[in-house]
Design a protein around this motif. Sequence first.
Motif, PDB file in Angstrom:
ATOM      1  N   SER A  90       0.352  -1.104  -0.207  1.00  0.00           N
ATOM      2  CA  SER A  90       0.123  -0.252  -0.363  1.00  0.00           C
ATOM      3  C   SER A  90       0.482   1.505  -0.352  1.00  0.00           C
ATOM      4  O   SER A  90       1.771   1.326   0.398  1.00  0.00           O
ATOM      5  CB  SER A  90      -0.845  -0.388   1.221  1.00  0.00           C
ATOM      6  N   PRO A  91       0.856   2.284  -0.115  1.00  0.00           N
ATOM      7  CA  PRO A  91       1.539   3.360  -0.443  1.00  0.00           C
ATOM      8  C   PRO A  91       1.632   3.750   1.103  1.00  0.00           C
ATOM      9  O   PRO A  91       0.708   3.812   1.915  1.00  0.00           O
ATOM     10  CB  PRO A  91       0.094   4.593  -0.873  1.00  0.00           C
ATOM     11  N   SER A  93       2.992   6.151   4.063  1.00  0.00           N
ATOM     12  CA  SER A  93       2.693   7.995   4.643  1.00  0.00           C
ATOM     13  C   SER A  93       3.092   8.163   6.043  1.00  0.00           C
ATOM     14  O   SER A  93       3.500   7.417   6.420  1.00  0.00           O
ATOM     15  CB  SER A  93       0.766   7.004   5.567  1.00  0.00           C
ATOM     16  N   THR A 115      11.781   8.582  -3.753  1.00  0.00           N
ATOM     17  CA  THR A 115      11.022   8.207  -4.962  1.00  0.00           C
ATOM     18  C   THR A 115      10.711   7.541  -6.571  1.00  0.00           C
ATOM     19  O   THR A 115      12.054   7.838  -6.817  1.00  0.00           O
ATOM     20  CB  THR A 115       9.671   9.672  -5.143  1.00  0.00           C
ATOM     21  N   PHE A 127       6.974   3.267 -15.668  1.00  0.00           N
ATOM     22  CA  PHE A 127       6.664   3.044 -13.699  1.00  0.00           C
ATOM     23  C   PHE A 127       8.142   1.911 -13.714  1.00  0.00           C
ATOM     24  O   PHE A 127       8.953   1.319 -14.319  1.00  0.00           O
ATOM     25  CB  PHE A 127       5.632   1.823 -14.312  1.00  0.00           C
ATOM     26  N   ARG A 162       8.013  -0.225   0.114  1.00  0.00           N
ATOM     27  CA  ARG A 162       7.152  -0.113  -1.294  1.00  0.00           C
ATOM     28  C   ARG A 162       6.718  -1.254  -1.755  1.00  0.00           C
ATOM     29  O   ARG A 162       8.146  -1.551  -2.756  1.00  0.00           O
ATOM     30  CB  ARG A 162       6.432   0.639  -0.994  1.00  0.00           C
ATOM     31  N   LEU A 166       5.061   1.356  -9.369  1.00  0.00           N
ATOM     32  CA  LEU A 166       5.075   2.135  -8.586  1.00  0.00           C
ATOM     33  C   LEU A 166       5.065   2.769 -10.078  1.00  0.00           C
ATOM     34  O   LEU A 166       5.651   2.811 -10.333  1.00  0.00           O
ATOM     35  CB  LEU A 166       5.803   2.143  -7.839  1.00  0.00           C
ATOM     36  N   GLU A 170       6.196   8.413  -7.263  1.00  0.00           N
ATOM     37  CA  GLU A 170       5.064   7.322  -5.418  1.00  0.00           C
ATOM     38  C   GLU A 170       6.440   7.295  -4.615  1.00  0.00           C
ATOM     39  O   GLU A 170       7.550   7.226  -5.375  1.00  0.00           O
ATOM     40  CB  GLU A 170       4.513   6.268  -6.624  1.00  0.00           C
ATOM     41  N   ALA A 171       6.287   6.564  -3.737  1.00  0.00           N
ATOM     42  CA  ALA A 171       7.438   6.813  -3.268  1.00  0.00           C
ATOM     43  C   ALA A 171       7.637   5.479  -2.848  1.00  0.00           C
ATOM     44  O   ALA A 171       6.328   4.318  -2.224  1.00  0.00           O
ATOM     45  CB  ALA A 171       6.921   7.325  -1.030  1.00  0.00           C
ATOM     46  N   SER A 172       8.822   4.914  -2.609  1.00  0.00           N
ATOM     47  CA  SER A 172       9.480   3.417  -3.005  1.00  0.00           C
ATOM     48  C   SER A 172       9.681   3.025  -1.274  1.00  0.00           C
ATOM     49  O   SER A 172       9.991   1.786  -0.912  1.00  0.00           O
ATOM     50  CB  SER A 172      10.128   2.930  -3.979  1.00  0.00           C
TER      51      SER A 172
END
Length: 224
Positions: A90-91, A93, A115, A127, A162, A166, A170-172
């Motif tokens: 999931s993303p 936070s 990211t 991606f 994560r 992605l 988006e943050a990994s």
Amino acid sequence: MQVKVVFFARLRRESGLATTSAEVPGGATVRDLATLVEARHGLSLRGCMVAVNETYATPDQTLLPGDEVAFLPPVAGGSEDGVRCEVVTSPLSLAEADSFLVRPEHGAQAYFVGTVRSPNRGKQVEFIEYEGYTPMAEKVMREAAAEARRRHGELRMVIQHRLGKLLPGEASILIGVASPHRRAALEACDFLIEHLKVHLPVWKHEADEEGEHWVDGRAGHPTL
């Protein structure tokens, strides 16, 4: 004797298998198993690291019946005792990390968020798909957190990576460190970043304007 064999990243795709079993003679080493696996599945394990029962191993380590042997290409949870180490889908936070870290006795927090970057090396990235060896990755995270505490004293830490596909921006990975003192938080955060980018068994399959490819990684342990 029989052992379990686990494949990741390009090895999983090339073999078409996530896991398999192999029969090896008593006293066989990791290297002996690797030779058998290469011949049976048409793989090249040269340069790969190895984990036996979720712990990095040398090619000369002797195997025991029932061992789980994972072959790892070079790498590009829960909470306990103030440390939260997780591999998630999931993303990530920053707000959730902040709520876990901030305590009255910890006056400093340091964060790193990595990211997906585009362009990368002059090419537009569509991606990145992250694949990881989750049980071992979380173990490596916990070991890194323990070493950070040994170096920098009492800390609260969040380490999350994560997996999955992605998009750019988006943050990994998210690393957060809380300490009573600023310098310890900053230095511990830096240590965790540098350590995990070498030792964490996570791989990147990148799609850019020229197609898809595995991102070259590092081998921080003995290889075949």
